[in-house]
Design a protein around this motif. Structure first.
Motif, short mmCIF file in Angstrom:
data_model
loop_
_atom_site.label_atom_id
_atom_site.label_comp_id
_atom_site.label_asym_id
_atom_site.label_seq_id
_atom_site.Cartn_x
_atom_site.Cartn_y
_atom_site.Cartn_z
N ALA A 151 0.84 -1.07 0.15
CA ALA A 151 0.15 0.05 -0.50
C ALA A 151 0.71 0.86 -0.01
N SER A 152 0.40 2.69 -0.75
CA SER A 152 0.67 3.82 -0.58
C SER A 152 -0.35 4.44 0.46
N ALA A 153 0.74 5.75 0.94
CA ALA A 153 -0.11 6.24 2.20
C ALA A 153 0.55 7.35 2.85
N SER A 154 0.24 8.32 3.31
CA SER A 154 1.55 9.20 3.76
C SER A 154 1.68 9.13 4.81
N THR A 155 2.98 10.07 5.61
CA THR A 155 3.44 8.70 5.95
C THR A 155 2.72 9.04 7.86
N SER A 156 1.82 9.61 8.13
CA SER A 156 0.91 9.50 9.41
C SER A 156 -0.37 8.17 9.02
N ASN A 157 -0.30 7.98 7.85
CA ASN A 157 -1.39 6.74 7.87
C ASN A 157 -0.04 5.48 7.79
N ILE A 158 0.38 5.31 7.81
CA ILE A 158 1.90 4.11 7.76
C ILE A 158 1.35 3.01 8.93
N GLU A 159 1.55 2.85 9.79
CA GLU A 159 0.68 2.17 11.12
C GLU A 159 -0.62 1.23 10.75
N LEU A 208 -4.22 -2.57 9.41
CA LEU A 208 -5.26 -3.10 8.42
C LEU A 208 -5.16 -4.39 7.42
N GLY A 209 -3.95 -4.56 8.21
CA GLY A 209 -3.27 -5.95 7.10
C GLY A 209 -2.19 -6.31 6.19
N ALA A 210 -1.30 -4.77 5.78
CA ALA A 210 -1.01 -4.51 4.57
C ALA A 210 0.53 -4.94 5.14
N ASP A 211 1.40 -5.48 3.72
CA ASP A 211 1.98 -6.11 4.31
C ASP A 211 3.53 -5.69 4.00
N GLU A 212 3.34 -4.57 3.58
CA GLU A 212 4.74 -3.15 3.30
C GLU A 212 3.81 -2.07 3.34
N VAL A 213 4.32 -1.11 2.99
CA VAL A 213 3.58 0.50 3.14
C VAL A 213 4.67 1.32 2.63
N ILE A 214 4.67 2.43 1.89
CA ILE A 214 5.50 3.37 1.26
C ILE A 214 5.25 4.03 1.57
N ASP A 215 6.25 5.26 1.67
CA ASP A 215 5.57 6.24 1.95
C ASP A 215 5.80 7.28 0.74
N TYR A 216 4.27 7.63 0.01
CA TYR A 216 5.03 8.26 -0.80
C TYR A 216 5.40 9.29 -0.89
N LYS A 217 5.64 10.41 0.58
CA LYS A 217 6.26 11.60 0.61
C LYS A 217 7.82 11.36 0.71
N THR A 218 7.99 10.37 0.94
CA THR A 218 9.93 10.39 0.72
C THR A 218 10.16 8.89 0.01
N GLN A 219 9.42 8.20 -0.66
CA GLN A 219 9.31 6.74 -1.08
C GLN A 219 8.76 7.09 -2.77
N ALA A 220 9.81 7.09 -3.85
CA ALA A 220 8.90 6.56 -5.38
C ALA A 220 9.36 5.21 -5.40
N PHE A 221 7.61 4.87 -5.37
CA PHE A 221 7.27 3.45 -5.68
C PHE A 221 8.33 2.82 -6.90
N GLU A 222 8.16 3.43 -7.59
CA GLU A 222 8.39 3.54 -9.22
C GLU A 222 10.26 2.76 -9.26
N ASP A 223 10.58 2.89 -8.29
CA ASP A 223 11.68 2.83 -7.99
C ASP A 223 11.68 1.54 -7.29
N LEU A 224 10.88 1.47 -6.43
CA LEU A 224 10.88 0.29 -5.25
C LEU A 224 10.82 -1.52 -5.44
N LEU A 225 9.49 -1.06 -6.73
CA LEU A 225 8.33 -2.12 -6.86
C LEU A 225 8.71 -2.93 -7.98
N ARG A 226 8.30 -3.79 -8.70
CA ARG A 226 8.42 -4.32 -10.15
C ARG A 226 7.59 -5.37 -10.06
#
Length: 324
Positions: A175-183, A188-206
């Motif tokens: 999942a991706s969300a802002s820092t305040s919504n990671i926890e 809710l069960g997300a296995d991984e959460v990407i902080d879109y404010k500090t991380q570029a998902f396109e560099d992390l996922l394939r």
């Protein structure tokens, strides 16, 4: 009865609390004593006049609200699935006269028995957002056990259901969300959460099987990034039906033998069928309904302003009457 209606399109000032006649159910309809209605972004989109998809089918005056939870008051002559006194939830008449009202008449096949273990206020937060999430994950995304799904805009009404449904069905959820919504998303069960404010998902996922874009962003560059992280033969699902896939995005999808889908772009939801399965997941404890705020019917303008901020975690609710 009281209902919130609009006689012209515009800002919150066009919302009018009025006394109108009780609706009379047709043969295939049920009359519902409404206890609560959910608030969705489409409510204020329609209040403002709709988008290219909705404009041709909107008729004024109009009662807003397309999430309802309440008790069946009467049933039409042809209805065999419900009886007076049943507690139900569903999506009434979208995009016609809806559930910002004390009573609503709607087709019986737009409703199901509400989950037993939650209140009317919670049940009203489920139908429309949950069916968009369900359709996106499974009908269009074809998500299967063990596959990886990336959900953007995961902390909102649609996204939070998409996370839970995918997890309940055995997918690996990113999942991706802002820092305040990671926890929150981890809970809710997300296995991984990407902080879109500090991380570029396109560099992390394939090689993602399904990208479900529940974000309000209508951005060509972001769509291309979504395609970039898909596997060969993957599926991109977007909730933004008013933002069709461009030729460039279609070409990028074709290059990956991938499919692009818009939720709502292929006819109507199979409302009752999906709502029954969703109710079972809620009653089994596999899905939680996240309520952000509850407003009385008289404060519907404030609810719309809150929704328009795009910073709502979970759902906003209009409480039409108190649960006894």
């Amino acid at each position: 009865m009281k209902a919130v209606r609009i006689h012209e399109f515009g800002g919150v000032e066009v919302l009018q609390l009025e006394e109108i006649e009780h609706p009379v159910p047709q043969a295939d309809e049920i009359l519902i004593k409404v206890y609560a209605s959910g608030v969705n972004p489409v409510d204020w989109v329609i209040r403002e006049g709709g988008n290219d998809f909705l404009k041709p089918i909107l008729k004024l005056p109009l009662t807003l609200g397309w999430d309802a939870a309440g008790i069946v008051e009467t049933v039409g002559a042809a209805v065999t699935t419900f009886k007076k006194g049943d507690e139900v939830y569903g999506v009434p008449n979208f995009p016609g006269n809806g559930s910002y009202a004390e009573f609503v008449a709607a087709k019986a096949n737009q409703f199901a028995l509400k989950p037993k273990n939650i209140s009317f206020n919670e049940a009203a937060g489920v139908p429309l957002a949950a069916m968009v999430a369900w359709t996106g994950n499974f009908e269009l995304g074809k998500l299967k056990i063990g596959q990886r799904i990336f959900i953007r805009g995961a902390s909102g009404g649609v996204g939070s259901f998409a996370v839970q449904f995918a997890k309940a069905k055995g997918a690996y959820v990113i999942a991706s969300a802002s820092t305040s919504n990671i926890e929150f998303l981890q809970q809710l069960g997300a296995d991984e959460v990407i902080d879109y404010k500090t991380q570029a998902f396109e560099d992390l996922l394939r090689d993602i099987d399904v990208v479900f874009d529940a974000s309000p962003l209508r951005d060509e560059g972001e769509r291309l990034k979504n395609v970039q992280v898909l596997k060969d033969g993957g599926v991109l699902v977007s909730v933004n039906i008013d933002f069709p896939f461009s030729d460039e995005v279609k070409a990028a999808l074709d290059a990956k033998h991938a499919t692009g889908e818009l939720v709502g772009g292929k006819g109507t939801f199979v409302a009752a069928e999906y709502l029954k399965e969703i109710a079972n997941l809620i009653d089994e404890g596999n899905v939680k309904v996240i309520i952000s705020k509850i407003f009385p019917l008289e404060q519907v303008a404030e609810a719309h302003r809150e929704s328009e901020s795009w910073h709502v975690r979970g759902k906003l609710i209009i409480e039409v009457r108190k649960e006894q």
